[in-house]
Design an enzyme around this catalytic site. Structure first.
Site, PDB file in Angstrom:
ATOM      1  N   LYS A  34       1.190  -1.298   0.193  1.00 22.37           N
ATOM      2  CA  LYS A  34      -0.089   0.319  -0.308  1.00 22.37           C
ATOM      3  C   LYS A  34       0.741   1.369  -0.241  1.00 22.37           C
ATOM      4  O   LYS A  34       0.377   2.232  -0.910  1.00 22.37           O
ATOM      5  CB  LYS A  34      -0.716   0.077   0.953  1.00 22.37           C
ATOM      6  CG  LYS A  34      -1.459   1.343   1.357  1.00 22.37           C
ATOM      7  CD  LYS A  34      -2.389   1.440   2.995  1.00 22.37           C
ATOM      8  CE  LYS A  34      -1.082   1.140   3.520  1.00 22.37           C
ATOM      9  NZ  LYS A  34      -1.071   3.200   4.821  1.00 22.37           N
ATOM     10  N   ASN A  35       1.955   1.156   1.335  1.00 22.43           N
ATOM     11  CA  ASN A  35       2.307   2.489   1.158  1.00 22.43           C
ATOM     12  C   ASN A  35       3.401   2.809   0.060  1.00 22.43           C
ATOM     13  O   ASN A  35       4.569   3.731  -0.320  1.00 22.43           O
ATOM     14  CB  ASN A  35       3.346   2.353   2.199  1.00 22.43           C
ATOM     15  CG  ASN A  35       2.186   2.389   3.411  1.00 22.43           C
ATOM     16  OD1 ASN A  35       1.306   3.257   2.895  1.00 22.43           O
ATOM     17  ND2 ASN A  35       2.789   2.491   5.084  1.00 22.43           N
ATOM     18  N   CYS A 128      -3.956  12.452  12.678  1.00 18.69           N
ATOM     19  CA  CYS A 128      -4.849  11.483  12.432  1.00 18.69           C
ATOM     20  C   CYS A 128      -4.797  10.466  13.998  1.00 18.69           C
ATOM     21  O   CYS A 128      -4.258  11.576  14.809  1.00 18.69           O
ATOM     22  CB  CYS A 128      -4.308  10.567  11.732  1.00 18.69           C
ATOM     23  SG  CYS A 128      -2.956   9.969  11.547  1.00 18.69           S
ATOM     24  N   ARG A 133       1.384  14.647  12.160  1.00 20.28           N
ATOM     25  CA  ARG A 133       1.774  14.214  11.504  1.00 20.28           C
ATOM     26  C   ARG A 133       2.495  15.620  10.697  1.00 20.28           C
ATOM     27  O   ARG A 133       1.421  15.894   9.802  1.00 20.28           O
ATOM     28  CB  ARG A 133       1.109  13.779  10.533  1.00 20.28           C
ATOM     29  CG  ARG A 133      -0.034  12.430  11.141  1.00 20.28           C
ATOM     30  CD  ARG A 133       1.283  10.965  11.391  1.00 20.28           C
ATOM     31  NE  ARG A 133       0.983  10.618  10.214  1.00 20.28           N
ATOM     32  CZ  ARG A 133       0.983   9.356   9.797  1.00 20.28           C
ATOM     33  NH1 ARG A 133      -0.462   9.263  10.134  1.00 20.28           N
ATOM     34  NH2 ARG A 133       0.938   8.716   8.491  1.00 20.28           N
ATOM     35  N   ASP A 319       4.885   0.493  11.920  1.00 18.17           N
ATOM     36  CA  ASP A 319       3.667  -0.095  11.867  1.00 18.17           C
ATOM     37  C   ASP A 319       3.676  -1.324  12.039  1.00 18.17           C
ATOM     38  O   ASP A 319       2.398  -2.023  12.161  1.00 18.17           O
ATOM     39  CB  ASP A 319       3.403  -0.017  10.186  1.00 18.17           C
ATOM     40  CG  ASP A 319       3.541   0.902   9.561  1.00 18.17           C
ATOM     41  OD1 ASP A 319       3.538   0.881   8.644  1.00 18.17           O
ATOM     42  OD2 ASP A 319       3.003   2.139  10.373  1.00 18.17           O
ATOM     43  N   ARG A 411      -8.693   0.177   4.675  1.00 20.93           N
ATOM     44  CA  ARG A 411      -7.623   0.699   4.412  1.00 20.93           C
ATOM     45  C   ARG A 411      -6.020  -0.194   3.535  1.00 20.93           C
ATOM     46  O   ARG A 411      -5.438   0.684   2.718  1.00 20.93           O
ATOM     47  CB  ARG A 411      -7.064   1.737   4.745  1.00 20.93           C
ATOM     48  CG  ARG A 411      -8.312   2.945   5.473  1.00 20.93           C
ATOM     49  CD  ARG A 411      -7.946   4.198   5.987  1.00 20.93           C
ATOM     50  NE  ARG A 411      -6.692   4.992   5.633  1.00 20.93           N
ATOM     51  CZ  ARG A 411      -6.742   6.189   6.049  1.00 20.93           C
ATOM     52  NH1 ARG A 411      -6.906   6.672   6.861  1.00 20.93           N
ATOM     53  NH2 ARG A 411      -5.929   7.028   4.962  1.00 20.93           N
TER      54      ARG A 411
HETATM   55  C1  EPZ Z   1       4.490   7.006   5.972  1.00 17.06           C
HETATM   56  O1  EPZ Z   1       4.395   7.795   6.633  1.00 17.06           O
HETATM   57  C2  EPZ Z   1       3.401   5.451   6.574  1.00 17.06           C
HETATM   58  N1  EPZ Z   1       2.604   6.307   5.271  1.00 17.06           N
HETATM   59  C3  EPZ Z   1       2.836   5.104   7.335  1.00 17.06           C
HETATM   60  O2  EPZ Z   1       2.185   4.015   7.479  1.00 17.06           O
HETATM   61  C4  EPZ Z   1       4.807   4.588   8.957  1.00 17.06           C
HETATM   62  O3  EPZ Z   1       4.230   4.752   9.904  1.00 17.06           O
HETATM   63  C5  EPZ Z   1       4.955   5.994   8.752  1.00 17.06           C
HETATM   64  O4  EPZ Z   1       5.779   6.376   7.071  1.00 17.06           O
HETATM   65  C6  EPZ Z   1       6.483   5.502   9.407  1.00 17.06           C
HETATM   66  O5  EPZ Z   1       7.452   4.727   8.812  1.00 17.06           O
HETATM   67  C7  EPZ Z   1       2.406   5.974   4.248  1.00 17.06           C
HETATM   68  O6  EPZ Z   1       3.830   6.107   3.192  1.00 17.06           O
HETATM   69  C8  EPZ Z   1       1.492   6.365   3.410  1.00 17.06           C
HETATM   70  P1  EPZ Z   1       6.728  10.166   8.558  1.00 17.06           P
HETATM   71  P2  EPZ Z   1       5.230   9.539   7.089  1.00 17.06           P
HETATM   72  O7  EPZ Z   1       7.235  11.146   7.486  1.00 17.06           O
HETATM   73  O8  EPZ Z   1       5.326   9.269   5.784  1.00 17.06           O
HETATM   74  C9  EPZ Z   1       7.470  12.960  11.756  1.00 17.06           C
HETATM   75  C10 EPZ Z   1       0.296   2.819   7.821  1.00 17.06           C
HETATM   76  O9  EPZ Z   1       0.426   2.664   9.054  1.00 17.06           O
HETATM   77  N2  EPZ Z   1       7.774  14.084  10.937  1.00 17.06           N
HETATM   78  O10 EPZ Z   1       8.493   9.010   8.211  1.00 17.06           O
HETATM   79  O11 EPZ Z   1       3.868  10.565   7.049  1.00 17.06           O
HETATM   80  C11 EPZ Z   1       6.633  12.596  12.483  1.00 17.06           C
HETATM   81  O12 EPZ Z   1       5.341  13.070  13.030  1.00 17.06           O
HETATM   82  C12 EPZ Z   1       0.805   3.753   7.344  1.00 17.06           C
HETATM   83  O13 EPZ Z   1       0.481   2.279   6.753  1.00 17.06           O
HETATM   84  C13 EPZ Z   1       8.294  15.331  11.806  1.00 17.06           C
HETATM   85  O14 EPZ Z   1       8.252  15.150  12.844  1.00 17.06           O
HETATM   86  O15 EPZ Z   1       5.620   9.108   7.773  1.00 17.06           O
HETATM   87  C14 EPZ Z   1       6.249  10.637  12.511  1.00 17.06           C
HETATM   88  O16 EPZ Z   1       6.572  10.971  13.967  1.00 17.06           O
HETATM   89  C15 EPZ Z   1       0.979   4.762   9.442  1.00 17.06           C
HETATM   90  N3  EPZ Z   1       8.186  16.164  10.494  1.00 17.06           N
HETATM   91  C16 EPZ Z   1       7.757  10.938  11.697  1.00 17.06           C
HETATM   92  O17 EPZ Z   1       7.944  11.834  11.803  1.00 17.06           O
HETATM   93  C17 EPZ Z   1       7.595  16.094   9.124  1.00 17.06           C
HETATM   94  O18 EPZ Z   1       8.415  17.245   8.163  1.00 17.06           O
HETATM   95  C18 EPZ Z   1       7.511   9.684  10.884  1.00 17.06           C
HETATM   96  O19 EPZ Z   1       6.554  10.127  10.200  1.00 17.06           O
HETATM   97  C19 EPZ Z   1       7.542  14.492   9.117  1.00 17.06           C
HETATM   98  C20 EPZ Z   1       7.232  13.567  10.111  1.00 17.06           C
END
Ligand code: EPZ
Length: 433
Positions: A34-35, A128, A133, A319, A411
């Site tokens: 999915k991701n 969420c 996020r 995850d 989802r």
């Molecule tokens: C991706 O989300 C995945 N979603 C998530 O999967 C997954 O949990 C996550 O990566 C971490 O591996 C998709 O790919 C669609 P991040 P993403 O930006 O890109 C912080 C699932 O269940 N952060 O790597 O949104 C953020 O708050 C979903 O399939 C900042 O602080 O994750 C979080 O704590 C859930 N500032 C951490 O980094 C920013 O500008 C990881 O977020 C961006 C992120």
């Protein structure tokens, strides 16, 4: 709300009814990731040609992303597990609020939209259940590539000044290895003028899969899967035919289904390097796991407590923290689980406690003392992976567990109950929407 209304609401809520205590046997098939598929779809905005994605999972998030891209003028055609996306008629650079709000991943489109159109208006994805996020890193990187970005009334407005409206290569250092920011900036950089270097980049397999598609489209990308990714911009990208990688999180969920029911299963296809930390932890917990080139076989008898700390790839994936906690709730001994990635991704603890799990919380750490048997109960999935965790707990519990929160589950998991029932589980979906 009157009693009748409450009763009808509970009765009519779609839920999975899981009959616990059954051993599983046979083979489980893993769908496309999915991701990965979600971000690969966004890459169609970068070319006027057609990109053909194979092994695309049939998920509600995929449908939502298709609607989002169509609203921008892309043509999206689904043929079974193949998606054909054509970006020759992109006629808008403004993503609609209701579509972005329902699917966080659609925010990724800001990168390719800026690269293609020189402007983009994308609503902030919002928080969420698992956290706020933020998209600070995405915005910071786009600014480093010459975009002017303002945020007003919950909408990110980005424009590339100058006659060419073309982003320019830049050096970006991410404060945190954000998956979404890395992917957004890679897609922005492939058509930029000059070289872009992304330091402290995310190394997840889905980032590597995106690089694979972009390179197949004619982009010049190197270093994906390492902390430093270098992109040299090109004038245009052509179409491609590309297969999405197997979903490592679904595969990990299936490994945990075998472990929690003390069963032996074969799970295929699996790319072992995508699940290194998870396989190591399952072996530490007492499982025997072998890879046969295409899939893995797992055999579980006694499960012992292990400690988990979620980290960016190649560390243990956030995850699979909730699904793994379900397993450890039935292990011998006490496990210490620390969630380091998201600030609010431990809500499933309360639901597991309703099933008799012995868990004590301290900040972002859960102390899980294994119990001999969980007991079936009505439980609520609080996010996509927590919902899967509750199904796993139901497989091992005494009696019936009813899991609500299917709007999250569907989802990320295609036909989960059908796949598990085919290997001996007894799960029925009631009040299906
Ligand atoms: C991706 O989300 C995945 N979603 C998530 O999967 C997954 O949990 C996550 O990566 C971490 O591996 C998709 O790919 C669609 P991040 P993403 O930006 O890109 C912080 C699932 O269940 N952060 O790597 O949104 C953020 O708050 C979903 O399939 C900042 O602080 O994750 C979080 O704590 C859930 N500032 C951490 O980094 C920013 O500008 C990881 O977020 C961006 C992120």
């Amino acid at each position: 709300m009157t009693v009748t209304a409450v009763r009808s609401k509970v009765i009519l809520t779609p839920q999975l009814e899981v009959c616990g205590g059954r051993q599983l046997s046979g083979e489980l098939t893993v769908s496309g990731a999915k991701n990965s598929a979600l971000v690969l779809m966004a890459a169609c905005l970068l070319s006027r040609d057609t990109i053909r994605l194979r092994n695309v999972p049939p998920l509600t998030d995929i449908t939502a992303m298709g609607e989002m891209l169509s609203s921008l003028g892309a043509r999206v055609v689904r043929l079974g597990d193949v998606l054909e996306l054509t970006g020759d008629r992109i006629n808008s650079s403004a993503a609609p609020y209701e579509l972005v709000n329902s699917l966080r991943a659609s925010f990724f489109c800001i990168g390719p939209l800026l690269a293609r159109m020189g402007m983009a208006r994308v609503p902030l994805p919002g928080g969420c259940q698992i956290g706020t996020r933020p998209v600070v890193e995405h915005v910071k990187g786009l600014k480093a590539m010459g975009a002017r970005v303002t945020i007003e009334h919950g909408v990110v407005n980005a424009v590339v000044p100058g006659r060419s409206h073309r982003l320019k290569g830049g050096r970006i250092h991410l404060d945190c290895p954000s998956v979404g920011a890395t992917e957004t900036l890679m897609m922005a950089a492939v058509l930029a003028d000059g070289e872009t270097v992304i330091d402290n980049a995310a190394q997840e397999p889905e980032v590597v899969d995106l690089a694979g598609l972009l390179i197949a489209m004619g982009a010049r990308v190197r270093g994906a899967g390492t902390p430093t990714i270098t992109v040299v911009g090109v004038e245009r990208l052509h179409g491609a035919d590309y297969a999405v990688i197997p979903d490592r999180i679904e595969a990990g969920t299936f490994l945990l289904a075998a472990a929690i029911t003390r069963s032996a299963l074969r799970i295929t296809p699996v790319i072992p390097e995508h699940l290194g930390a998870v396989i190591t932890k399952l072996e530490e917990a007492g499982c025997r796991i072998e890879h046969d080139g295409i899939g893995v076989t797992i055999e579980a008898k006694q499960i012992d407590a292990v400690d988990l700390r979620t980290q960016p790839f190649p560390g243990f994936p956030t995850d699979l923290q909730a699904p793994f906690m379900s397993l450890l709730a039935t292990a011998r001994g006490t496990s210490v689980i620390t969630e380091n990635i998201f600030e609010n991704r431990l809500q499933h603890v309360a639901e597991l406690q309703r099933m008799g799990a012995a868990i004590r919380m301290q900040g972002n750490t859960a102390f899980v003392e294994g119990v001999a048997r969980l007991s079936g109960a009505p439980v609520q999935g609080t996010d996509l992976r927590a919902s899967a965790a509750m199904v796993l707990a139901g497989l091992a519990a005494d009696g019936i567990t009813t899991v609500r929160g299917l709007e999250y589950l569907d989802r990320g998991y295609a036909f989960l109950e059908d796949k598990l029932n085919a290997v001996g589980a007894q799960i029925s979906r009631i009040n299906a929407a």
